[in-house]
Design a protein around this motif. Structure first.
Motif, PDB file in Angstrom:
ATOM      1  N   ILE A   1       0.872  -1.242   0.208  1.00  0.00           N
ATOM      2  CA  ILE A   1      -0.215  -0.297   0.071  1.00  0.00           C
ATOM      3  C   ILE A   1       1.077   1.227  -0.192  1.00  0.00           C
ATOM      4  O   ILE A   1       1.758   1.632   1.119  1.00  0.00           O
ATOM      5  CB  ILE A   1      -1.020  -0.035   1.589  1.00  0.00           C
ATOM      6  N   ALA A   2       0.531   2.080  -1.035  1.00  0.00           N
ATOM      7  CA  ALA A   2       2.084   3.280  -1.378  1.00  0.00           C
ATOM      8  C   ALA A   2       0.911   4.433  -1.676  1.00  0.00           C
ATOM      9  O   ALA A   2      -0.405   4.227  -2.236  1.00  0.00           O
ATOM     10  CB  ALA A   2       2.568   3.036  -2.161  1.00  0.00           C
ATOM     11  N   THR A   3       0.931   5.513  -0.948  1.00  0.00           N
ATOM     12  CA  THR A   3      -0.195   6.711  -0.701  1.00  0.00           C
ATOM     13  C   THR A   3       0.804   7.821  -1.136  1.00  0.00           C
ATOM     14  O   THR A   3       1.954   7.997  -0.279  1.00  0.00           O
ATOM     15  CB  THR A   3      -1.324   6.595  -0.052  1.00  0.00           C
ATOM     16  N   THR A   4       0.530   9.193  -1.566  1.00  0.00           N
ATOM     17  CA  THR A   4       1.658  10.090  -1.813  1.00  0.00           C
ATOM     18  C   THR A   4      -0.140  11.288  -1.469  1.00  0.00           C
ATOM     19  O   THR A   4      -1.257  11.141  -2.246  1.00  0.00           O
ATOM     20  CB  THR A   4       2.063  10.660  -2.980  1.00  0.00           C
ATOM     21  N   TRP A   5       0.744  12.701  -0.993  1.00  0.00           N
ATOM     22  CA  TRP A   5      -0.224  13.743  -0.895  1.00  0.00           C
ATOM     23  C   TRP A   5       0.408  15.531  -0.237  1.00  0.00           C
ATOM     24  O   TRP A   5       1.667  14.689  -0.429  1.00  0.00           O
ATOM     25  CB  TRP A   5      -1.370  13.490   0.296  1.00  0.00           C
TER      26      TRP A   5
ATOM     27  N   LEU B   1       4.439  11.516   1.523  1.00  0.00           N
ATOM     28  CA  LEU B   1       4.505   9.397   1.142  1.00  0.00           C
ATOM     29  C   LEU B   1       4.336   8.775   2.022  1.00  0.00           C
ATOM     30  O   LEU B   1       5.236   8.602   3.812  1.00  0.00           O
ATOM     31  CB  LEU B   1       5.278   9.567  -0.343  1.00  0.00           C
TER      32      LEU B   1
ATOM     33  N   SER C   1       2.685  17.565   2.631  1.00  0.00           N
ATOM     34  CA  SER C   1       3.321  17.211   1.718  1.00  0.00           C
ATOM     35  C   SER C   1       3.697  15.565   2.264  1.00  0.00           C
ATOM     36  O   SER C   1       4.512  16.185   3.140  1.00  0.00           O
ATOM     37  CB  SER C   1       3.538  17.518   0.168  1.00  0.00           C
TER      38      SER C   1
ATOM     39  N   ILE D   1       6.543   6.569   6.413  1.00  0.00           N
ATOM     40  CA  ILE D   1       5.783   8.199   6.858  1.00  0.00           C
ATOM     41  C   ILE D   1       6.894   9.153   6.536  1.00  0.00           C
ATOM     42  O   ILE D   1       7.020   9.547   7.885  1.00  0.00           O
ATOM     43  CB  ILE D   1       4.697   8.565   7.357  1.00  0.00           C
TER      44      ILE D   1
ATOM     45  N   ARG E   1       4.145   4.059   2.645  1.00  0.00           N
ATOM     46  CA  ARG E   1       4.381   3.036   1.836  1.00  0.00           C
ATOM     47  C   ARG E   1       4.092   2.087   3.250  1.00  0.00           C
ATOM     48  O   ARG E   1       5.267   1.630   4.613  1.00  0.00           O
ATOM     49  CB  ARG E   1       5.736   2.761   1.225  1.00  0.00           C
ATOM     50  N   TRP E   2       2.851   0.932   2.899  1.00  0.00           N
ATOM     51  CA  TRP E   2       3.617  -0.623   3.757  1.00  0.00           C
ATOM     52  C   TRP E   2       2.664  -1.534   3.122  1.00  0.00           C
ATOM     53  O   TRP E   2       2.778  -2.107   1.893  1.00  0.00           O
ATOM     54  CB  TRP E   2       1.786  -0.653   4.763  1.00  0.00           C
TER      55      TRP E   2
END
Length: 247
Positions: free
Chosen positions: A51-55, A87, A85, A181, A89-90
């Protein structure tokens, strides 16, 4: 890449000389060259789930925003234009093997993997006495029947030695995966069309999380530190401040 690209002369992904013990839980060489399919198993770097996310989020401060919407020019230069901002990752757990460190079933260069004959719980646990991170709830019980333990028959252990011609259970266990994170708080001041000044506060591993590396597990069946983690996948939280002048 190929096995030759991923491994050293010992057939491991570690830099240890013997290829046994800590730092050698993943090994890509073929145990039995007469039957390579015996090595069929999850890859050394198998990650089932990621699971990867950026904001990027513009903070609602400053002229025309939710807070300070009627701020003057000078106040807006201070509170407006901030951006958050980051990012994250799990990953699910990485695999590892248990190695027979008492014999050489197939050849005299590499030890074989142990054969799993019963359910074995693995992951992250802590030694009840020392608090040290370990890969099994009770490492001694996992190899009790195959270690030099008086009055404990091999039938009482969930692992056994590989027989001649076998390859053992490769990557049959799972340790921990990665979690991290990173975040940044930044603001840019425009001096003119070509000149700008940017301030940034960067934080790596915001939650200061610790995830242990399966490749650091002491996986030798007869080792005194069997099951002990000695390294991490993560680094302690680090913060940095920067001021960038662009012209």
């Amino acid at each position: 890449g190929s096995d030759a690209e991923r491994t050293n002369s010992q057939g491991t992904t570690s830099t240890t000389v013997s290829g046994l013990g800590p730092g050698s839980t993943t090994r890509s060489f073929i145990e039995n060259p007469w039957n390579p399919r015996l090595n069929y198993a999850p890859s050394d770097f198998d990650i089932r789930h990621v699971i990867a996310t950026t904001w990027v989020y513009a903070l609602p401060f400053g002229r025309g925003k939710w807070l300070g919407g009627k701020a003057g020019a000078r106040l807006d230069e201070i509170i407006g234009g901030w951006q958050l901002s980051g990012l994250g990752r799990w990953t699910s757990a990485l695999p590892f093997s248990v190695v027979d460190t008492r014999g050489f079933t197939n050849n005299f260069l590499f030890n074989d993997f142990m054969v799993e004959t019963g359910p074995v719980q693995s992951g992250l646990f802590h030694d009840p006495v020392t608090g040290a991170p370990i890969a099994f709830p009770n490492p001694a019980a996992v190899v009790a029947g195959v270690s030099i333990t008086p009055n404990v028959p091999a039938t009482l252990t969930p692992l056994r030695f590989a027989y001649p011609g076998e390859a053992g259970s490769r990557n049959a266990f799972r340790g921990q995966g990665f979690f991290g994170i990173d975040a940044s708080l930044a603001k840019t001041w425009k001096v003119n069309e070509r000149v700008a000044l940017k301030f940034a506060w960067d934080v790596f591993n915001v939650t200061n999380s610790v995830r242990f590396d399966t490749n650091s597990i002491d996986n030798g069946s007869d080792d005194g530190g069997f099951g002990l983690y000695s390294g991490t996948l993560t680094y302690p939280r680090v913060q940095q401040f920067s001021l960038r002048f662009t012209f």
